[in-house]
Design an enzyme around this catalytic site. Structure first.
Site, PDB file in Angstrom:
ATOM      1  N   MET A  48       1.765   2.432   6.302  1.00  0.00           N
ATOM      2  CA  MET A  48       2.932   2.373   5.426  1.00  0.00           C
ATOM      3  C   MET A  48       2.776   3.336   4.249  1.00  0.00           C
ATOM      4  O   MET A  48       3.755   3.942   3.799  1.00  0.00           O
ATOM      5  CB  MET A  48       3.174   0.948   4.920  1.00  0.00           C
ATOM      6  N   GLU A  49       1.560   3.507   3.775  1.00  0.00           N
ATOM      7  CA  GLU A  49       1.318   4.431   2.673  1.00  0.00           C
ATOM      8  C   GLU A  49       1.589   5.876   3.099  1.00  0.00           C
ATOM      9  O   GLU A  49       2.189   6.655   2.345  1.00  0.00           O
ATOM     10  CB  GLU A  49      -0.113   4.267   2.156  1.00  0.00           C
ATOM     11  N   MET A 104       5.980  -7.044   2.255  1.00  0.00           N
ATOM     12  CA  MET A 104       4.845  -7.642   2.954  1.00  0.00           C
ATOM     13  C   MET A 104       3.655  -6.696   3.082  1.00  0.00           C
ATOM     14  O   MET A 104       2.698  -6.977   3.795  1.00  0.00           O
ATOM     15  CB  MET A 104       5.267  -8.117   4.345  1.00  0.00           C
ATOM     16  N   CYS A 105       3.703  -5.586   2.394  1.00  0.00           N
ATOM     17  CA  CYS A 105       2.637  -4.594   2.440  1.00  0.00           C
ATOM     18  C   CYS A 105       1.538  -4.991   1.452  1.00  0.00           C
ATOM     19  O   CYS A 105       1.811  -5.252   0.285  1.00  0.00           O
ATOM     20  CB  CYS A 105       3.223  -3.231   2.081  1.00  0.00           C
ATOM     21  N   HIS A 106       0.302  -5.035   1.928  1.00  0.00           N
ATOM     22  CA  HIS A 106      -0.823  -5.430   1.074  1.00  0.00           C
ATOM     23  C   HIS A 106      -1.155  -4.316   0.076  1.00  0.00           C
ATOM     24  O   HIS A 106      -1.163  -3.146   0.448  1.00  0.00           O
ATOM     25  CB  HIS A 106      -2.076  -5.698   1.918  1.00  0.00           C
ATOM     26  N   ASP A 123      16.106  15.864  -4.001  1.00  0.00           N
ATOM     27  CA  ASP A 123      16.534  15.719  -5.392  1.00  0.00           C
ATOM     28  C   ASP A 123      16.458  17.035  -6.149  1.00  0.00           C
ATOM     29  O   ASP A 123      17.373  17.386  -6.904  1.00  0.00           O
ATOM     30  CB  ASP A 123      15.678  14.665  -6.099  1.00  0.00           C
TER      31      ASP A 123
END
Length: 160
Positions: free
Chosen positions: A110-111, A73-75, A125
């Site tokens: 969110m970014e 749902m992230c634009h 990693d």
């Protein structure tokens, strides 16, 4: 009112077309806790896979730019700036901070959170061959500006 659901109570992407474009910034942090020798080896740039922080920097930037591709749902947004900083905050702890900026109708929280998360995963990693016991977190939003409201993480507000 939950804005991410339609009249049938199914998920939808929120319509932001009515919002005013403003300058928006978000800052997020995360930590990677590892053996002190692992952090020392990172600092000395002696990890077999290469310069850990250089690779994590690029991974975090790439992740911020592609956030909407894997968070449903992230634009999709046009990022105007992404920067990551790494700081040794204890002999066994590396802190990651991401700042993401845009001029648009939706925020970049969110970014920023994705940037620090992917940078931390990249560090894991690249170092897992010598330290499988690394832990990641906490990961949190420190601050966001622009749009309807600004936000500062309460612990940070108390210390300022």
């Amino acid at each position: 009112m939950l804005t991410h659901f339609n009249q049938q109570q199914r998920a939808k992407m929120v319509d932001v077309s009515h919002k005013e474009a403003t300058t928006r910034t978000a800052i997020a942090k995360s930590c990677v806790v590892m053996k002190p020798n692992t952090l020392h080896t990172i600092e000395q740039k002696k990890i077999a896979k290469g310069d850990v922080l250089a690779v994590a920097q690029v991974a975090g930037i790439m992740a911020a730019k592609k956030t909407s591709e894997f968070i449903p749902m992230c634009h999709p947004i046009f990022t105007t700036g992404v920067d990551l900083h790494f700081e040794k905050v204890a002999e066994d702890t590396l802190e990651i901070e991401a700042t993401v900026k845009t001029v648009g109708v939706t925020g970049v929280e969110m970014e920023a959170l994705t940037a620090v998360s992917v940078a931390a995963l990249t560090i894991y990693d690249m170092c897992k061959a010598i330290d499988k016991e690394m832990t990641i977190g906490p990961t949190y939003l420190v601050k966001k500006t622009g749009g309807k409201s600004d936000y500062i993480h309460q612990e940070r507000a108390d210390s300022q």
